[in-house]
Motif scaffolding. Sequence first.
Motif, PDB file in Angstrom:
ATOM      1  N   VAL A  48       0.878  -1.171   0.000  1.00 25.96           N
ATOM      2  CA  VAL A  48       0.000   0.000   0.000  1.00 25.96           C
ATOM      3  C   VAL A  48       0.912   1.217   0.000  1.00 25.96           C
ATOM      4  N   ASP A  54       3.786   1.558  17.852  1.00 19.61           N
ATOM      5  CA  ASP A  54       2.723   0.912  17.094  1.00 19.61           C
ATOM      6  C   ASP A  54       3.077  -0.504  16.661  1.00 19.61           C
ATOM      7  N   PHE A  78       2.037   5.183   0.084  1.00 20.18           N
ATOM      8  CA  PHE A  78       1.705   6.511   0.602  1.00 20.18           C
ATOM      9  C   PHE A  78       2.785   7.462   0.089  1.00 20.18           C
ATOM     10  N   ASP A 122       2.758  -5.004  10.764  1.00 23.81           N
ATOM     11  CA  ASP A 122       3.046  -4.543   9.403  1.00 23.81           C
ATOM     12  C   ASP A 122       4.470  -3.994   9.324  1.00 23.81           C
ATOM     13  N   LYS A 148       0.638  12.415   4.632  1.00 27.69           N
ATOM     14  CA  LYS A 148       0.641  11.035   4.154  1.00 27.69           C
ATOM     15  C   LYS A 148       1.257  10.075   5.159  1.00 27.69           C
ATOM     16  N   THR A 155      -2.159   5.579  10.483  1.00 27.82           N
ATOM     17  CA  THR A 155      -3.560   5.238  10.726  1.00 27.82           C
ATOM     18  C   THR A 155      -3.932   3.925  10.044  1.00 27.82           C
ATOM     19  N   HIS A 156      -3.402   3.716   8.842  1.00 31.84           N
ATOM     20  CA  HIS A 156      -3.731   2.520   8.069  1.00 31.84           C
ATOM     21  C   HIS A 156      -3.027   1.272   8.611  1.00 31.84           C
ATOM     22  N   ALA A 157      -1.778   1.432   9.094  1.00 27.72           N
ATOM     23  CA  ALA A 157      -0.960   0.279   9.469  1.00 27.72           C
ATOM     24  C   ALA A 157      -1.531  -0.445  10.692  1.00 27.72           C
ATOM     25  N   ARG A 158      -1.291  -1.728  10.735  1.00 25.84           N
ATOM     26  CA  ARG A 158      -1.706  -2.558  11.856  1.00 25.84           C
ATOM     27  C   ARG A 158      -0.481  -3.237  12.469  1.00 25.84           C
ATOM     28  N   GLU A 178      -1.415   9.307   7.514  1.00 19.65           N
ATOM     29  CA  GLU A 178      -2.332   8.310   6.943  1.00 19.65           C
ATOM     30  C   GLU A 178      -1.729   6.914   7.032  1.00 19.65           C
ATOM     31  N   LEU A 179      -0.421   6.829   6.810  1.00 19.87           N
ATOM     32  CA  LEU A 179       0.256   5.525   6.887  1.00 19.87           C
ATOM     33  C   LEU A 179       0.105   4.938   8.287  1.00 19.87           C
TER      34      LEU A 179
END
Length: 294
Positions: free
Chosen positions: A24, A82, A26, A55, A43, A49-52, A46-47
């Motif tokens: 994905v 994170d 960014f 990852d 961005k 926020t998107h990452a779990r 956003e990365l």
Amino acid sequence: MSTDQQSTDRQNLVLAEADIEQPVTFEEEGGTSSRLHPLERPKFGELLTHARQGDAVHISEMFRLVRGTQHILDVLDVLHRDRLALRIHDGAFSAKDLTARHPRTGELLSTVKFMVQTLATAGELQRDLQRELTYDGLRAAEAKGNKGGRRPAIPAAKTDTVRAAYLEGRSIAALARDHDVSRGAIRTAVADLLPEYTAADPGASAPELPVVLDMPGKVADFLRNTDLEPAERAVLDQGVTVRRGQGYTLRVTAVPAIHRRLLDRCQLLDGASAIPAQRKARREYANRVDALDQ
């Protein structure tokens, strides 16, 4: 992210060769300041926020994201918080584990922190030297009488003279040399005399006037190798090249209709066969052309 087009192409190549599973992407907008802290970049936010958890964040080269020692340490702390892995594929930080921490304190190992600080300091020194060399080059150019910046427009008092000379057969390039202005300035002065100009019928809306738009170099390179109409080819040939780092922008003066036709010509740059840098370049040009209708 850097806006240097050659660096962007190299980044895309490095990440493509890494064979990342289900990536994905960014990518910051071209106008994003490189001095902005990475944690403040839209961005990158956003990365995160998107990452779990679990990852991996892949970066082609560390200095594509950060600009100093503290920035690197801040990014490593957030990724550790994170539970995200970090993979750097090129440059001084590649193939090095920057996430190793003490099992009890959770802090970066002292050897890792020392390595990060040393390499980051070396990177800062390299950028400072490049900046100094650039300033030295500008001063040397000024000493020789070379002036930077945009060339002047045609003075109102000389407009009639320029138009008369154009009607007598003088070329746009020759008139630009005679008056020490850009070809775009000459085209603006003789806009209604150009071949692509169409006189309006009485009562019709006012004719389109030429406008200047910056065309990304990737788009210009593609169009130069495309079958174009004479009017389209002419505005490309008469565009003014503006260097951007190791890349460039072509400053094109044309009526909006020509800009729209050129945008249509590079439709393939939105296709699956185009590299991300080409798609981004066309998107930037499309945004500028679309703004003409607003």
